[in-house]
Design a protein around this motif. Structure first.
Motif, PDB file in Angstrom:
ATOM      1  N   GLU A  54       0.863  -1.186   0.000  1.00  0.00           N
ATOM      2  CA  GLU A  54       0.000   0.000   0.000  1.00  0.00           C
ATOM      3  C   GLU A  54       0.892   1.226   0.000  1.00  0.00           C
ATOM      4  N   ILE A  55       0.734   2.080  -0.987  1.00  0.00           N
ATOM      5  CA  ILE A  55       1.579   3.256  -1.150  1.00  0.00           C
ATOM      6  C   ILE A  55       0.684   4.486  -1.190  1.00  0.00           C
ATOM      7  N   ASP A  56       1.196   5.592  -0.682  1.00  0.00           N
ATOM      8  CA  ASP A  56       0.475   6.866  -0.708  1.00  0.00           C
ATOM      9  C   ASP A  56       0.062   7.192  -2.144  1.00  0.00           C
ATOM     10  N   SER A  57      -1.201   7.535  -2.322  1.00  0.00           N
ATOM     11  CA  SER A  57      -1.717   7.796  -3.669  1.00  0.00           C
ATOM     12  C   SER A  57      -1.118   9.047  -4.303  1.00  0.00           C
ATOM     13  N   ARG A  58      -0.473   9.902  -3.515  1.00  0.00           N
ATOM     14  CA  ARG A  58       0.169  11.095  -4.071  1.00  0.00           C
ATOM     15  C   ARG A  58       1.527  10.777  -4.685  1.00  0.00           C
ATOM     16  N   ALA A  59       2.091   9.589  -4.374  1.00  0.00           N
ATOM     17  CA  ALA A  59       3.380   9.186  -4.942  1.00  0.00           C
ATOM     18  C   ALA A  59       3.262   9.003  -6.450  1.00  0.00           C
ATOM     19  N   ARG A  60       4.346   9.293  -7.166  1.00  0.00           N
ATOM     20  CA  ARG A  60       4.322   9.246  -8.627  1.00  0.00           C
ATOM     21  C   ARG A  60       4.889   7.937  -9.163  1.00  0.00           C
ATOM     22  N   ALA A  61       4.518   7.623 -10.383  1.00  0.00           N
ATOM     23  CA  ALA A  61       5.044   6.456 -11.090  1.00  0.00           C
ATOM     24  C   ALA A  61       4.972   6.731 -12.578  1.00  0.00           C
ATOM     25  N   THR A  62       5.764   5.974 -13.340  1.00  0.00           N
ATOM     26  CA  THR A  62       5.755   6.078 -14.795  1.00  0.00           C
ATOM     27  C   THR A  62       4.930   4.929 -15.366  1.00  0.00           C
ATOM     28  N   VAL A  63       4.083   5.237 -16.311  1.00  0.00           N
ATOM     29  CA  VAL A  63       3.240   4.227 -16.936  1.00  0.00           C
ATOM     30  C   VAL A  63       4.057   3.447 -17.962  1.00  0.00           C
ATOM     31  N   GLY A  64       3.929   2.105 -17.941  1.00  0.00           N
ATOM     32  CA  GLY A  64       4.613   1.282 -18.923  1.00  0.00           C
ATOM     33  C   GLY A  64       5.503   0.227 -18.286  1.00  0.00           C
ATOM     34  N   ILE A  65       6.400  -0.326 -19.099  1.00  0.00           N
ATOM     35  CA  ILE A  65       7.349  -1.359 -18.688  1.00  0.00           C
ATOM     36  C   ILE A  65       8.756  -0.822 -18.914  1.00  0.00           C
ATOM     37  N   VAL A  66       9.667  -1.108 -18.008  1.00  0.00           N
ATOM     38  CA  VAL A  66      11.044  -0.650 -18.180  1.00  0.00           C
ATOM     39  C   VAL A  66      11.651  -1.329 -19.413  1.00  0.00           C
ATOM     40  N   ALA A  67      12.314  -0.552 -20.244  1.00  0.00           N
ATOM     41  CA  ALA A  67      12.934  -1.093 -21.455  1.00  0.00           C
ATOM     42  C   ALA A  67      14.116  -1.992 -21.088  1.00  0.00           C
ATOM     43  N   GLY A  68      14.560  -2.772 -22.057  1.00  0.00           N
ATOM     44  CA  GLY A  68      15.720  -3.641 -21.846  1.00  0.00           C
ATOM     45  C   GLY A  68      15.360  -5.014 -21.337  1.00  0.00           C
ATOM     46  N   GLY A  69      14.116  -5.459 -21.539  1.00  0.00           N
ATOM     47  CA  GLY A  69      13.729  -6.785 -21.094  1.00  0.00           C
ATOM     48  C   GLY A  69      14.490  -7.878 -21.825  1.00  0.00           C
ATOM     49  N   GLY A  70      14.670  -9.022 -21.175  1.00  0.00           N
ATOM     50  CA  GLY A  70      15.418 -10.128 -21.756  1.00  0.00           C
ATOM     51  C   GLY A  70      16.905 -10.050 -21.518  1.00  0.00           C
ATOM     52  N   ARG A  71      17.350  -9.097 -20.717  1.00  0.00           N
ATOM     53  CA  ARG A  71      18.782  -8.934 -20.472  1.00  0.00           C
ATOM     54  C   ARG A  71      19.392 -10.176 -19.817  1.00  0.00           C
ATOM     55  N   ILE A  72      18.688 -10.789 -18.872  1.00  0.00           N
ATOM     56  CA  ILE A  72      19.269 -11.906 -18.127  1.00  0.00           C
ATOM     57  C   ILE A  72      19.212 -13.221 -18.910  1.00  0.00           C
ATOM     58  N   GLU A  73      18.586 -13.209 -20.082  1.00  0.00           N
ATOM     59  CA  GLU A  73      18.505 -14.441 -20.862  1.00  0.00           C
ATOM     60  C   GLU A  73      19.833 -14.782 -21.540  1.00  0.00           C
ATOM     61  N   LYS A  74      20.684 -13.803 -21.768  1.00  0.00           N
ATOM     62  CA  LYS A  74      21.985 -14.068 -22.383  1.00  0.00           C
ATOM     63  C   LYS A  74      23.010 -14.343 -21.288  1.00  0.00           C
ATOM     64  N   PRO A  75      23.688 -15.498 -21.324  1.00  0.00           N
ATOM     65  CA  PRO A  75      24.689 -15.796 -20.292  1.00  0.00           C
ATOM     66  C   PRO A  75      25.945 -14.952 -20.476  1.00  0.00           C
ATOM     67  N   MET A  76      26.783 -14.937 -19.427  1.00  0.00           N
ATOM     68  CA  MET A  76      28.020 -14.153 -19.476  1.00  0.00           C
ATOM     69  C   MET A  76      29.023 -14.722 -20.489  1.00  0.00           C
ATOM     70  N   LEU A  77      29.074 -16.040 -20.629  1.00  0.00           N
ATOM     71  CA  LEU A  77      29.943 -16.755 -21.576  1.00  0.00           C
ATOM     72  C   LEU A  77      31.426 -16.696 -21.204  1.00  0.00           C
TER      73      LEU A  77
END
Length: 271
Positions: free
Chosen positions: A151-174
């Motif tokens: 539960e967070i204060d309704s006056r707090a802000r947020a950005t609509v959407g999904i953070v870019a760069g998804g799938g980063r952890i799918e590639k191993p370090m190698l």
């Protein structure tokens, strides 16, 4: 003569343990709220999408119409030249920044403030998002990527959407070298060597014909000894700190009080 172990060197704070803040572009957080943002909308434009060393998601540089600039994590689909709206009257579109009270239920959001005007604390990793569940008076219930509900204060802000760069952890370090340079950017100590694999002069766990661990150490132990199990507590159903002795359930499936009662009743002679 022994040598200083890792926890001692880390506590001293040498150059290899300091965060390389000089390579950062700046703090990634929202600007302080003004009167226009509280009651209306402030517009800005995405000037640049860039990679900041040490951060795992793309960062957008946003220039506002009043001349101010700030950095925010880019949303999936964001592009250079996109108009960003900030404030209570902004539309709930990807990339726009709104108070939680103005974001519809079921929306995906990120970079959520813990308290109003703190700049953003939650859901900042690439490919992550939280979900607005329900508005309850002056608070908003949000489900974080871990599944935890807050539960967070309704006056707090947020950005609509999904953070870019998804799938980063799918590639191993190698290669170990890739992880080495990642560790440099994030001020990790890499590689980490197990104390068991060291010699006795280098670590309290070192030496011996066979690798073995150490014994538990107290919470007040000096840095040269404070390794391994530090002030451990017992765990499980038989732990007195977790379950009182009178309420413990033993292997028989009964509490101690029930077992004693059954024992007495079986010992009494039958009429």
């Amino acid at each position: 003569m022994g040598k200083k172990i890792l926890v001692q060197r880390r506590g001293r704070g040498g150059s290899q343990f300091r965060s390389p803040s000089w390579i950062r572009e700046g703090p990634v957080k929202y600007l302080s709220m003004g009167e226009t943002e509280l009651n209306g909308v402030v517009r800005g434009v995405v000037k640049e999408l860039m990679h900041v060393p040490g951060l795992n998601a793309p960062v957008a540089r946003i220039a506002l119409e009043d001349g101010r600039e700030f950095l925010n994590y880019a949303a999936e689909g964001m592009y250079i030249g996109q108009i960003i709206e900030i404030g209570a009257s902004a539309r709930p579109m990807p990339g726009n920044i709104l108070p939680l009270s103005r974001i519809p239920e079921g929306s995906m959001i990120y970079n959520i403030e813990k308290r109003p005007n703190d700049g953003g604390k939650f859901v900042r990793s690439s490919g992550t998002y939280a979900v607005v569940l329900i508005h309850k008076g002056e608070t908003t219930v949000v489900q974080l990527p871990s599944g935890k509900v807050m539960e967070i204060d309704s006056r707090a802000r947020a950005t609509v959407g999904i953070v870019a760069g998804g799938g980063r952890i799918e590639k191993p370090m190698l290669k170990a070298g890739v992880k080495y340079y990642k560790a440099l950017a994030k001020s990790w100590k890499y590689p980490l060597v197990r104390g068991k694999a060291m010699n006795p002069y280098a670590h309290p766990h070192g030496g011996g014909s066979h690798q073995k661990g150490g014994t538990p150490v107290s919470r007040t132990a000096p840095p040269g000894q404070k390794i391994g199990f530090i002030a451990p507590r017992c765990t499980g159903r038989r732990c007195p700190q977790i379950v009182p002795r009178s309420r413990r359930v033993w292997a028989s499936g009964y509490s101690k009080k029930t077992r004693l009662k059954n024992k007495r009743s079986s010992a009494m002679p039958s009429e």
